[in-house]
Design a protein around this motif. Structure first.
Motif, PDB file in Angstrom:
ATOM      1  N   ASN A 266       2.068  -7.060 -12.636  1.00 58.29           N
ATOM      2  CA  ASN A 266       2.919  -6.972 -12.936  1.00 58.29           C
ATOM      3  C   ASN A 266       3.692  -6.940 -14.143  1.00 58.29           C
ATOM      4  O   ASN A 266       3.786  -6.567 -15.038  1.00 58.29           O
ATOM      5  CB  ASN A 266       2.811  -9.218 -13.700  1.00 58.29           C
ATOM      6  N   ASN A 267       5.304  -6.617 -13.703  1.00 58.01           N
ATOM      7  CA  ASN A 267       6.061  -5.461 -14.144  1.00 58.01           C
ATOM      8  C   ASN A 267       6.141  -4.255 -14.826  1.00 58.01           C
ATOM      9  O   ASN A 267       6.570  -3.751 -15.365  1.00 58.01           O
ATOM     10  CB  ASN A 267       5.731  -6.258 -16.004  1.00 58.01           C
ATOM     11  N   VAL A 268       4.849  -3.678 -14.117  1.00 65.11           N
ATOM     12  CA  VAL A 268       4.022  -2.707 -13.988  1.00 65.11           C
ATOM     13  C   VAL A 268       5.956  -1.757 -13.407  1.00 65.11           C
ATOM     14  O   VAL A 268       5.251  -1.753 -11.935  1.00 65.11           O
ATOM     15  CB  VAL A 268       3.088  -2.038 -13.819  1.00 65.11           C
ATOM     16  N   LYS A 269       6.177  -0.490 -13.257  1.00 63.85           N
ATOM     17  CA  LYS A 269       7.308   0.143 -12.550  1.00 63.85           C
ATOM     18  C   LYS A 269       6.553   1.930 -12.433  1.00 63.85           C
ATOM     19  O   LYS A 269       6.933   2.660 -11.503  1.00 63.85           O
ATOM     20  CB  LYS A 269       8.376   0.568 -13.516  1.00 63.85           C
ATOM     21  N   MET A 270       5.792   2.320 -12.959  1.00 59.56           N
ATOM     22  CA  MET A 270       5.286   3.907 -12.788  1.00 59.56           C
ATOM     23  C   MET A 270       3.485   3.822 -13.019  1.00 59.56           C
ATOM     24  O   MET A 270       2.605   3.106 -14.284  1.00 59.56           O
ATOM     25  CB  MET A 270       5.589   4.306 -13.886  1.00 59.56           C
ATOM     26  N   SER A 271       2.668   3.967 -12.363  1.00 63.24           N
ATOM     27  CA  SER A 271       1.021   3.743 -12.301  1.00 63.24           C
ATOM     28  C   SER A 271       0.614   5.764 -12.615  1.00 63.24           C
ATOM     29  O   SER A 271       1.453   6.405 -11.605  1.00 63.24           O
ATOM     30  CB  SER A 271       0.626   3.445 -11.279  1.00 63.24           C
ATOM     31  N   VAL A 272       0.299   5.823 -12.794  1.00 59.05           N
ATOM     32  CA  VAL A 272      -0.582   7.319 -12.876  1.00 59.05           C
ATOM     33  C   VAL A 272      -1.954   7.827 -13.003  1.00 59.05           C
ATOM     34  O   VAL A 272      -3.066   6.711 -13.534  1.00 59.05           O
ATOM     35  CB  VAL A 272      -0.171   8.097 -14.194  1.00 59.05           C
ATOM     36  N   LEU A 273      -2.461   8.248 -11.680  1.00 61.03           N
ATOM     37  CA  LEU A 273      -3.999   8.411 -12.479  1.00 61.03           C
ATOM     38  C   LEU A 273      -3.862  10.157 -12.801  1.00 61.03           C
ATOM     39  O   LEU A 273      -3.372  11.222 -12.619  1.00 61.03           O
ATOM     40  CB  LEU A 273      -4.624   8.545 -10.962  1.00 61.03           C
TER      41      LEU A 273
END
Ligand code: 5GP
Ligand code: MN
Length: 339
Positions: A266-273
């Protein structure tokens, strides 16, 4: 394709064809390559598919897999690839558009006198090809291969094997027809491929539902121990060291899809691995809406891709790569907090 008539006459007489795709090929890279290889073989060409590295076991079912020349640390396949590229009359580059992304192979292709064809859907392609089937709107390279075959009026040559390879590319690059690149056209192409013999259930099972226990354990570990959320930047990140990957017995492809979990929060706009491939740190970026991870990856991590799905790399240590990412976030904060 522009200059379609010239391309058509090029395909009319048998040639020595090489198809190359990107490092650590995914289902779209391999599926589009093997689908095209199947088609060109039926047209009477001598075709070789070369990959710059190995690829996940869950792609090995693809018809044509057995004859792929995958480069390894061993010099044998690279020598074989060099010879094939040298002798080629026609070279296809699929699912990537910067020769720098395929290291040594890129140099060999630059030097080669063969006619070059680019089939790709990534942003900002390098202009090196004589013929291009390029569109950033297309969800997959496999879809572009299908459209090219359609433009050539040779759809009748698509058999169930070719259809399965191409369907796999369309399915995975749309995230199972879920990502925002899924247009009406993707469903049209997919339905045509099913009509021509692709089995959606089998292909989805072979790609999505063939986990090793190790891979599931790794996923569990990442989600419970490694997933960090920074609400101030609407960013989630995960970081895996080489030791951790080793401890879980991670194989090529086992980290695929992890980055998407971050984006489901919820509410996350960018994800990085970020994970340590030993020779470099590999980064995967995903975003929602207008926020362009392509820009971020291109500008700061020698990478690129699509607006909402990109990748890159870093020569820093894992910790320093994280520091670099965190230091960049304030610059992007206003964009991350928009809408
Ligand atoms: P992934 O995060 O799944 O590895 O890649 C996401 C997208 O970015 C894919 O379309 C992939 O082809 C592209 N991509 C991944 N790594 C790189 C890279 O190092 N450079 C460029 N230009 N694109 C990349
Ligand atoms: Mn692709």
């Amino acid at each position: 394709m522009k200059k379609l008539a010239a391309f058509k006459s090029l395909l009319a007489s048998p040639g020595r064809v090489v198809i190359v795709t990107h490092f650590k090929p995914d289902a779209d890279a391999l599926g589009s390559s093997l689908g095209l290889a199947g088609f060109l073989t039926k047209k009477g060409h001598q075709v070789s598919v070369i990959t710059p590295s190995d690829y996940p076991d869950f792609l090995a079912w693809m018809p044509g897999n057995d004859s792929v020349i995958a480069l390894t640390k061993d010099p044998g396949p690279e020598q074989q690839a060099a010879k094939l590229i040298q002798q080629a009359t026609l070279i296809f580059c699929l699912d990537f558009s910067n020769l720098s992304r395929i290291s040594n192979l890129g140099e060999m292709i630059k030097q080669s006198g063969a006619v070059k064809v680019l089939i790709d859907h990534h942003l900002e392609p390098e202009a090196f090809a004589d013929f291009e089937q390029w569109s950033a709107e297309a969800a997959s390279t496999a879809g572009l291969v299908f459209e090219l075959i359609e433009e050539l009026e040779e759809k009748s040559l698509i058999d169930r094997n070719i259809a399965a390879c191409l369907y796999a590319g369309v399915m995975t690059d749309t995230g199972g027809f879920r990502h925002n690149n899924t247009r009406y056209r993707e469903f049209q192409i997919a339905s045509e491929l099913v009509r021509l013999g692709a089995d959606p259930h089998q292909i989805a099972r072979q790609i999505y539902d063939t986990n090793s226990l190790e891979r599931l354990r790794l996923t569990g570990y990442v989600l419970s121990e490694k997933l960090v959320v920074l609400p101030a930047y609407r960013t989630a990140y995960m970081m895996l060291s080489h030791e951790e990957l080793k401890k879980f017995g991670a194989q090529t492809g086992d980290t695929e899809g992890l980055v998407n979990y971050g984006l489901s929060i919820n509410n996350v706009k960018m994800s990085v691995l970020m994970y340590d491939r030993k020779e470099e740190i590999k980064l995967s970026f995903r975003s929602l809406g207008n926020f362009s991870v392509n820009e971020l990856a291109r500008k700061h991590f020698a990478g690129g891709g699509h607006r909402n799905a990109s990748g890159g790399s870093s020569k820093l240590s894992l910790d320093d790569t994280l520091k670099k990412l965190l230091a960049l976030l304030p610059e992007y904060q206003h964009l991350l907090l928009e809408d």
